[in-house]
Write a protein that holds these residues in place. Structure first.
Motif, mmCIF file in Angstrom:
data_model
loop_
_atom_site.group_PDB
_atom_site.id
_atom_site.type_symbol
_atom_site.label_atom_id
_atom_site.label_comp_id
_atom_site.label_asym_id
_atom_site.label_seq_id
_atom_site.Cartn_x
_atom_site.Cartn_y
_atom_site.Cartn_z
ATOM 1 N N ILE A 136 5.904 -0.993 3.141
ATOM 2 C CA ILE A 136 4.457 -0.970 2.907
ATOM 3 C C ILE A 136 3.987 -2.412 2.837
ATOM 4 N N VAL A 178 0.534 -1.029 -5.616
ATOM 5 C CA VAL A 178 0.943 0.072 -4.741
ATOM 6 C C VAL A 178 1.658 1.104 -5.595
ATOM 7 N N ALA A 220 -5.507 -5.153 -2.396
ATOM 8 C CA ALA A 220 -4.747 -4.086 -3.056
ATOM 9 C C ALA A 220 -3.608 -4.712 -3.850
ATOM 10 N N GLN A 226 0.808 -5.091 2.315
ATOM 11 C CA GLN A 226 -0.517 -5.161 1.715
ATOM 12 C C GLN A 226 -0.903 -6.614 1.450
ATOM 13 N N ARG A 239 1.616 8.253 5.698
ATOM 14 C CA ARG A 239 1.641 7.881 4.281
ATOM 15 C C ARG A 239 2.839 8.469 3.550
ATOM 16 N N ASP A 276 -2.075 6.143 -1.015
ATOM 17 C CA ASP A 276 -3.163 5.174 -0.814
ATOM 18 C C ASP A 276 -2.811 4.077 0.183
ATOM 19 N N ASP A 277 -1.608 4.096 0.749
ATOM 20 C CA ASP A 277 -1.168 2.997 1.606
ATOM 21 C C ASP A 277 -0.447 3.534 2.835
ATOM 22 N N ARG A 278 -0.559 2.784 3.914
ATOM 23 C CA ARG A 278 0.129 3.136 5.141
ATOM 24 C C ARG A 278 1.612 2.794 5.013
#
Length: 584
Positions: free
Chosen positions: A546, A556, A553, A548, A503, A521-523
């Motif tokens: 990132i 970001v 979501a 999504q 992350r 909150d995100d990979r």
């Protein structure tokens, strides 16, 4: 295809066809044009050339080695103008005659004789007049070069060659006037007006033409240079290219004891601050809309003419760019709509992309455009994925002319659809400077709006951001294409390592400063990228990505923060508070 897009394409095609017809109609009468610029019995003045000269290249030219645009051609005793050019960029550089300045820098009897021989070879052989030689911007560059380097070519010469030189120069100027009919809009059109203005000032018996050329130049400057000093193409490189000719033109007016047109003075005064606006701490320009590597030597010369030496302005509303400065940190953002289609052949789909630098180190960049071999990279470099912004469904926020036949007709691939409603608002808040932006480039195809919020801390040690994919006013997305990717392209000098919790990314700058990118909150992925605007050609680099889905979501949140610790200490501190590894 939308009605608006079809209308733009039709307008471009009709304009191109009309110019072709006018050019053909005038081609038969070019030989009958009065011998403008009149009785050219002498040169009055030679304008100054601000472009950097390299005396060592004079020896290469004398040896028959012509190195332009990354390509080398050796004459082997033949005329250089007879040989097949290895690329369009190389041919444009040869036929623009800018290389004469390298011979002038050497300033020897040998180089002067070499210059005269090459120019006479060109002027005396009409068989050399290939299509590239007649291209308006190349022709304009050649006229300016022949005027500015006249002292080199005409020094120590006889009257016979002097008269032949003037006749050849007059012929080039007549062709340049006819080339105005069929010329791409934007910088090339302005370069032609600049060249014609130079010609009226530098040649004798041109008093009646000075007022006309000055008026036409003024009209073009007022049309192309917007109130904040930017160019209508939104390409930062256009400012360098134009000022390199406009500043000596202002001097040429003064040398002739003629008042420069107010529009020329006003344009220069507006453009000069824009040079500082686009500069990072290392002196390089931000990479937007066709900008390639910054010619640092030319830029340094131009900045020497800036009497203000002031802090760059923060907001360029007419051109559509924003700048955040705090401490040694600089953020430059594209917050403007696409340029008009007729000047968008080099424009990029990079709306809401930004670049970040700290001191003399660039951190986040756009991929940019290579200075040579552009055709190989043009399609990729202009797309949204080549920019540090959000890409919806791997689709560019602009649409370009795609069909090969249409590209040939329009001499490029202009933008026919893109962001039109771009909003930006900046305000000082307790935690720093807040910049709120949005664009509608994805509304027609996907029914969504991209919103981006940036906040730079007062000391410049932290940049917080949030990107949101929001439904447009219709209230629903169009189709099931809800995936998006957030990209941050890194400068090749930055060493990037993804942190163990997947992350964050630790970034080590050339001066050993450490910055950390986080999106808790995100990979976060670290993928390959390419930096196209290097002086040594394209270079491999990395990008933070990132991915999504806006259903799950739509937003970001992320940050770049500078650490006062060493890379090892930063990694250890970050590991101590890391969250569990996300499942693969």
């Amino acid at each position: 295809m939308s009605v608006a897009r079809s209308r733009r394409i039709s307008t471009l095609i009709l304009g191109r066809v009309a110019r072709n017809l006018m050019a053909r109609a005038s081609s038969g009468s070019v030989a009958l044009v009065s011998l403008w610029p009149g009785r050219t019995d002498r040169l009055i003045i030679a304008p100054h050339d601000l472009r950097t000269a390299d005396a060592t290249r004079a020896a290469e030219i004398y040896a028959g080695r012509f190195v332009f645009a990354g390509k080398i051609v050796t004459c082997h005793g033949r005329s250089i103008f007879e040989l097949e050019p290895p690329s369009d960029d190389w041919e444009a550089a040869l036929l623009g005659f800018g290389w004469l300045r390298h011979l002038r820098a050497a300033d020897t009897a040998l180089t002067r004789a070499n210059a005269r021989a090459l120019v006479e070879d060109w002027l005396s052989n009409p068989n050399y007049k290939r299509p590239m030689a007649r291209r308006a911007d190349v022709l304009a560059r050649r006229v300016i070069s022949l005027l500015s380097q006249a002292p080199l070519v005409l020094g120590d010469t006889d009257g016979k060659f002097y008269r032949r030189y003037l006749r050849g120069l007059a012929r080039e100027i007549r062709q340049l006037r006819s080339a105005m009919i069929d010329i791409a809009d934007g910088v090339p059109r302005l370069q032609v007006q600049i060249a014609l203005c130079y010609a009226s000032l530098c040649l004798a018996n041109q008093a009646r033409h000075i007022r006309t050329t000055a008026r036409k130049l003024s009209e073009e400057l007022q049309r192309q240079i917007v109130p904040d000093g930017g160019h209508i193409s939104r390409n930062p490189g256009a400012l360098i290219e134009l000022l390199t000719d406009l500043l000596p033109l202002r001097q040429t007016f003064a040398a002739r004891n003629i008042a420069p047109p107010p529009a020329l003075l006003n344009a220069i005064d507006r453009m000069m601050p824009m040079l500082r606006f686009f500069r990072h701490g290392d002196g390089n320009f931000a990479l937007f809309n066709g900008m390639s590597g910054t010619p640092s030597d030319v830029l340094a010369t131009l900045l020497a003419y800036d009497d203000t030496h002031g802090t760059p302005m923060a907001n360029m509303p007419h051109t559509g760019f924003q700048r955040l400065d705090a401490g040694s940190t600089v953020v430059i953002m594209d917050a403007g709509a696409s340029p008009p289609p007729n000047v968008s052949q080099d424009a990029h789909a990079g709306c809401l992309s930004f670049e970040l630098s700290s001191g003399t180190s660039r951190i986040v960049v756009n991929c940019g455009m290579p200075s040579t071999g552009r055709d190989n990279w043009r399609s990729f470099a202009r797309g949204t994925p080549a920019h540090s912004t959000l890409t919806h469904h791997e689709t560019s926020s602009c649409q370009f002319v795609e069909f090969s036949a249409m590209k040939r007709l329009l001499q490029g691939a202009p933008i026919v659809s893109g962001p039109a409603a771009v909003e930006s608002h900046r305000e000082a808040v307790a935690n720093g400077m807040l910049l709120t932006t949005s664009h509608d480039g994805y509304v027609n195809r996907f029914g969504v709006i991209h919103r981006r919020v940036l906040m730079l801390s007062p000391d410049g040690t932290r940049l917080d951001g949030e990107d949101t994919v929001a439904l447009a006013s219709e209230g629903r997305s169009k189709g099931r294409d809800t995936d998006y990717a957030l990209r941050f392209h890194l400068h090749p000098a930055v060493k990037a390592n993804r942190l163990s919790d997947a992350r964050g990314v630790m970034l080590v700058l050339p001066n050993r400063d450490v910055w950390t990118f986080e999106a808790l909150d995100d990979r976060v992925e670290l993928e390959d990228s390419v930096f196209l605007a290097g002086n040594d050609g394209p270079r491999r680099t990395s990008q933070i990505v990132i991915r999504q889905d806006s259903h799950h979501a739509p937003s970001v949140r992320w940050s770049f923060a500078r650490s006062s610790s060493s890379p090892a200490a930063t990694a250890a501190r970050r590991s101590a508070r890391r969250e569990p590894e996300l499942p693969l």
